[in-house]
Design a protein around this motif. Structure first.
Motif, short mmCIF file in Angstrom:
data_model
loop_
_atom_site.label_atom_id
_atom_site.label_comp_id
_atom_site.label_asym_id
_atom_site.label_seq_id
_atom_site.Cartn_x
_atom_site.Cartn_y
_atom_site.Cartn_z
N GLU A 138 10.69 7.85 -11.90
CA GLU A 138 9.66 8.54 -11.12
C GLU A 138 10.12 8.75 -9.68
O GLU A 138 9.87 9.80 -9.08
CB GLU A 138 8.36 7.75 -11.16
CG GLU A 138 7.59 7.87 -12.46
CD GLU A 138 6.24 7.17 -12.40
OE1 GLU A 138 5.22 7.89 -12.34
OE2 GLU A 138 6.22 5.93 -12.40
N GLU A 149 8.67 13.04 -14.07
CA GLU A 149 7.26 12.74 -14.32
C GLU A 149 6.99 12.61 -15.81
O GLU A 149 7.59 13.31 -16.64
CB GLU A 149 6.37 13.84 -13.73
CG GLU A 149 6.33 13.84 -12.22
CD GLU A 149 5.23 14.75 -11.69
OE1 GLU A 149 4.38 15.23 -12.49
OE2 GLU A 149 5.22 14.98 -10.47
N HIS A 150 6.05 11.73 -16.15
CA HIS A 150 5.68 11.52 -17.55
C HIS A 150 5.11 12.79 -18.16
O HIS A 150 4.20 13.42 -17.60
CB HIS A 150 4.63 10.41 -17.66
CG HIS A 150 5.15 9.05 -17.36
ND1 HIS A 150 5.88 8.33 -18.27
CD2 HIS A 150 5.05 8.27 -16.25
CE1 HIS A 150 6.20 7.16 -17.73
NE2 HIS A 150 5.72 7.10 -16.51
N ARG A 157 5.76 15.75 -18.29
CA ARG A 157 5.73 17.02 -17.57
C ARG A 157 6.38 18.11 -18.42
O ARG A 157 7.44 17.90 -19.02
CB ARG A 157 6.49 16.88 -16.25
CG ARG A 157 6.68 18.19 -15.49
CD ARG A 157 7.66 18.00 -14.36
NE ARG A 157 6.99 17.77 -13.10
CZ ARG A 157 7.59 17.26 -12.02
NH1 ARG A 157 8.86 16.90 -12.07
NH2 ARG A 157 6.92 17.09 -10.91
N HIS A 158 5.77 19.28 -18.46
CA HIS A 158 6.36 20.38 -19.21
C HIS A 158 7.71 20.73 -18.61
O HIS A 158 7.87 20.80 -17.38
CB HIS A 158 5.43 21.59 -19.18
CG HIS A 158 5.82 22.65 -20.16
ND1 HIS A 158 6.84 23.55 -19.93
CD2 HIS A 158 5.34 22.95 -21.40
CE1 HIS A 158 6.96 24.36 -20.96
NE2 HIS A 158 6.06 24.02 -21.87
N ASN A 190 8.34 22.97 -15.65
CA ASN A 190 7.78 22.63 -14.35
C ASN A 190 8.54 21.54 -13.61
O ASN A 190 8.11 21.12 -12.53
CB ASN A 190 6.31 22.19 -14.53
CG ASN A 190 5.46 23.29 -15.10
OD1 ASN A 190 5.65 24.46 -14.77
ND2 ASN A 190 4.52 22.94 -15.96
N PHE A 219 11.39 15.58 -16.47
CA PHE A 219 10.41 14.84 -17.26
C PHE A 219 11.00 13.57 -17.84
O PHE A 219 12.21 13.43 -18.00
CB PHE A 219 9.86 15.71 -18.40
CG PHE A 219 10.87 16.07 -19.46
CD1 PHE A 219 11.12 15.21 -20.54
CD2 PHE A 219 11.56 17.27 -19.41
CE1 PHE A 219 12.05 15.54 -21.52
CE2 PHE A 219 12.49 17.61 -20.39
CZ PHE A 219 12.74 16.75 -21.45
#
Length: 257
Positions: free
Chosen positions: A122, A127-128, A130-131, A134, A137
């Motif tokens: 993180e 990010e957890h 996350r597409h 974007n 992930f």
């Protein structure tokens, strides 16, 4: 997104699959690195038998263009006792097929390696859930139900427990499934020649003890990086639980005929 690589042209993104030792100070971890180009994933790096989180973090930092990570370990853990809700949910759906979840909680794992690794990722911008369109992930995955879904199996593939000969045979079968992904119409998989040994039947049958466990970890890490590729393509899936309390991503996409 495209990444220029010096020897292999352009790829859409670099991905990692991590079979993380839950008790990282005692057991080794394996990492597979793959380059995703359209609907093809090429495994270009395998790092077996890593010792401790610092060594793992160093490997991650070396992958300057890393974009997505799938990890077989609890990444979010809030419960003091029992199982996480996502583990109970997975066990409801897959327990009858031999793929229930282990219990993870803060009493059993007071300093969970997966949580520390996740927080480190993180801090690097992963990010957890996350597409992939974007940004970077990270996802928590679980190979057993994923293998059932990817290969349309009636039950869990047994390659982790039991007599040594049974574990060897299980790894041979798993290696055959992994090779079959080379003809997948969903995401095809290749592994560079340097690392084909991990899939070689004669090599697997020659192993015992820690060497056999190391090979098992490598095969799991290959499954994990393939799961990361499936996530990036937004294939049908089910995400059990939540980012707040813990989750497990399971692809629901058959990938070979």
């Amino acid at each position: 997104m495209e990444i220029e690589t010096s020897n292999r042209g352009k790829v859409d993104m670099m991905l990692a699959g991590i079979d993380l030792a839950w008790k990282n100070e005692k057991n080794p971890t394996a990492v597979s690195i793959g380059e995703l180009s359209g609907h093809h994933l090429n495994v270009t790096g395998i790092h077996p038998a890593l010792s401790g989180l610092n060594e793992l973090k160093s490997i991650i930092l070396l992958q300057e263009e890393l974009y997505g990570v799938a990890i077989d370990a609890p990444l979010v853990m809030q419960n003091s006792f029992g199982q996480r809700h996502c583990e109970r949910q997975v066990s409801v759906d897959f327990g009858g097929r031999g793929a229930s979840c282990h219990s993870s909680n803060l009493e059993r794992y007071p300093n969970p390696a997966g949580v520390e690794l996740s927080r480190h990722l993180e801090s690097l911008g992963f990010e957890h859930l996350r597409h992939a369109d974007n940004g970077k992930f990270q996802i928590e995955c679980y190979p057993h139900p994923a293998i059932i879904e990817i290969f349309s199996l009636p039950k869990r593939l047994a390659y982790k427990k039991g007599p040594t000969d049974a574990k060897k045979q299980g790894q041979v079968i798993l290696s055959n499934y992994i090779k079959a992904l080379g003809r997948s119409n969903v995401i095809s998989l290749s592994i560079i020649d340097e690392f084909q040994t991990y899939l070689d039947h004669s090599y697997i049958r020659s192993l015992s003890g820690e060497a056999l466990k190391t090979n098992e970890d490598v095969l799991d890490s290959i499954i994990c990086v393939y799961i990361a590729a499936l996530f990036s393509h937004s294939v049908p899936h089910k995400c059990y639980g939540s980012v707040e309390d813990g989750y497990i991503y399971v692809p629901k996409q058959p990938c070979v005929n």
